[in-house]
Structure formats: C-alpha cells, structure tokens
Design an enzyme around this catalytic site. Structure first.
Site, mmCIF file in Angstrom:
data_model
loop_
_atom_site.group_PDB
_atom_site.id
_atom_site.type_symbol
_atom_site.label_atom_id
_atom_site.label_comp_id
_atom_site.label_asym_id
_atom_site.label_seq_id
_atom_site.Cartn_x
_atom_site.Cartn_y
_atom_site.Cartn_z
ATOM 1 N N HIS A 24 111.894 109.904 61.022
ATOM 2 C CA HIS A 24 112.918 110.503 62.282
ATOM 3 C C HIS A 24 114.376 110.763 61.697
ATOM 4 O O HIS A 24 114.653 110.515 60.616
ATOM 5 C CB HIS A 24 112.897 109.241 63.374
ATOM 6 C CG HIS A 24 111.637 109.213 64.181
ATOM 7 N ND1 HIS A 24 110.713 108.286 63.962
ATOM 8 C CD2 HIS A 24 111.180 109.920 65.348
ATOM 9 C CE1 HIS A 24 109.674 108.473 64.852
ATOM 10 N NE2 HIS A 24 110.029 109.423 65.693
ATOM 11 N N LYS A 71 118.657 108.097 65.117
ATOM 12 C CA LYS A 71 117.895 107.209 65.830
ATOM 13 C C LYS A 71 118.169 105.658 65.491
ATOM 14 O O LYS A 71 118.286 105.222 64.376
ATOM 15 C CB LYS A 71 116.224 107.397 65.189
ATOM 16 C CG LYS A 71 115.190 106.618 66.306
ATOM 17 C CD LYS A 71 113.901 107.086 65.938
ATOM 18 C CE LYS A 71 112.867 106.159 66.800
ATOM 19 N NZ LYS A 71 112.850 106.238 68.283
#
Length: 272
Positions: free
Chosen positions: A158, A162
């Site tokens: 990601h 995040k």
C-alpha cells in the site's frame, strides 16, 4: 431526486472520502445529502464541491454527525476506528445503513459495532471491491484443497500514508485461508518477522506488509511447497473500485433487517 436514498459521507476530505463523494454525486441511484469532517477542519462550512476544487453541489461540510446521520438513508464510512464506533451508534439510532470500510478495528471496537447492528443494517468489509471478494473465495477453496505441506503467505502493498498493517484486506484473506484449513487465524498467524526467528512453523499463515509511494493496493496469496508455488493476486489501480462497491452496499442494504453483513452478502457470494 428527493425519492433517491440520501447518502452521508464521513471523512470528506480524505482520499476515500473524496472518491466516495464523486461516485455518489455521479450516481443516478442515490443522492449526496451530507459530508462530515472533524471539528476544526478547514472544510467545515464550505460547499464540499468547492472544497474539492470543483463547482458547488449544494452540500455543506458539517462537523455535526448527529444532525447529518439522523437524515440519512446510508452512511459511507472509511475513517478511523474511534470515529467509526461513534458513527455506528448514531446509525443505530437513525435506523440507517452503515457501510464500514474502516480498517484497524480492535476487538472492543468490533463488539460495539456488533451491538449497534441490533438496530442498524451494518455492512462491514476490509475491502469493497468485487475482485477482492472473489479472491477471498478462491483463497478459501485453495487452502481447503492443499495440506500443510503448502506454506501460506499473504503479501500486501500500500501507499506510504497507510497507518495499519496488515491491511484489512490481508486479514480478510488470512481469515479465508484459515477457514479453508479449518484453523484459528489468531493461533496460526505469523507476523512481524525480524532477526533470528527460527524456521517457519508448518501450517502457519504468514503476513508481509510493504509501504511505499502512492500504491492503491496490491494483495498476493502465495501457497508454496517444495518445487512449486501457486499465487493468487489482486491489483487495484483506482480507489473508485472501493467507492463503487461501498455505494452498491449502501443500496443493497436499503430495506434489509438490522444485522451485520459483508460484501459477500452484497455480491451473493456468501456460502453460509
């Protein structure tokens, strides 16, 4: 358009908040009636369309969730655990659909959400995309077909902003693998390897998290044994897939009895 389901989006200024607003605004099946942000945010009092850099759309950003949610048919919520728990309580009072894409929820958060589901229709999933939910089903089937000679590793990638790991989607996939094997994920989970860890324990399900750049989301489930590997993969290149799934869930939930559902219910893939 007043007969269309009214949608409130929480965390309006965030990555997913903006995308949800765009998807709902463009939809012919729902209408955006509210946008929420935390008290003190710069967007409070502004038209959300203008705050996003576009034309006004007649929806003013508010910091009053009680007032907004009380008028909603559905709430789309990809925020933070503490906020989501509060929104669940308000959705229960309003008897509206609460679609939860928030990840990083602790057991005590889930218990409160489950309590709210006695009065509200709650649809919660670590990932709202059709492709990921198909991957969940495939992972369960492959795990059920292969024995402990096949090590299972969930690898997720990601963007660098995040804050939780493993991702909610990775945990969904790990749970699917555990369900396929008929074991407890909590007991068979391997995370955070560092240093001299010793050999891998047979039958355990490993998690690896990668963070970098602006990657939307990539998930691999690897089944590895001597001489071969099977890799199931999903790559998301646009957050719109999650937003479209969330709106689909909100519309599916209209008229459903209170309870906690997931995207497998929405997509008709639940085997239960």
């Amino acid at each position: 358009m007043t007969d269309l389901p009214g949608i409130v989006v929480t965390g309006a200024s965030g990555r997913m908040g903006r995308m949800l607003i765009e998807i709902v605004t463009a939809s012919e099946r729902a209408q955006l009636i509210g946008a929420l942000e935390r008290p003190g945010h710069a967007w409070i009092g502004a038209d959300v369309g203008e705050a996003m850099g576009g034309a006004p759309i007649g929806v003013v950003v508010s910091d009053d969730p009680l007032e907004q949610i009380s008028q909603a048919h559905a709430v789309l919520d990809f925020t933070a655990p503490a906020a989501t728990v509060d929104f669940a309580s308000l959705a229960a009072q309003a008897r509206c659909v609460h679609v939860i894409g928030t990840t990083g929820l602790a057991d005590e958060d889930l218990a409160k959400i489950n309590a709210a589901a006695r009065h509200a229709t709650i649809i919660r999933a670590g990932n709202m995309s059709l492709g990921v939910n198909l991957l969940v089903q495939l992972t369960k089937k492959v795990a059920a077909a292969l024995d402990e000679d096949y090590d299972i590793e969930v690898i997720e990638t990601h963007h660098n902003k995040k804050v939780d790991a493993p991702s909610g989607t990775a945990l969904m996939l790990g749970q699917a693998a555990a369900d396929g094997r008929g074991v407890s994920l909590q007991q068979y989970s391997d995370r955070g390897r560092d240093g001299i860890t010793g050999a891998r324990t047979a039958g355990h399900i490993g998690f690896s998290a990668i963070r970098g750049g602006d990657i939307v989301g990539e998930h691999d489930v690897m089944f590895a044994t001597a001489g071969e590997r099977i890799i199931l993969r999903h790559i998301a290149s646009d957050r719109a897939v999650f937003a479209r799934g969330a709106l689909k869930a909100a519309l599916w939930g209209q008229g459903r009895k209170p309870g906690e559902y997931d995207m497998l219910d929405v997509l008709g893939l639940n085997e239960n």
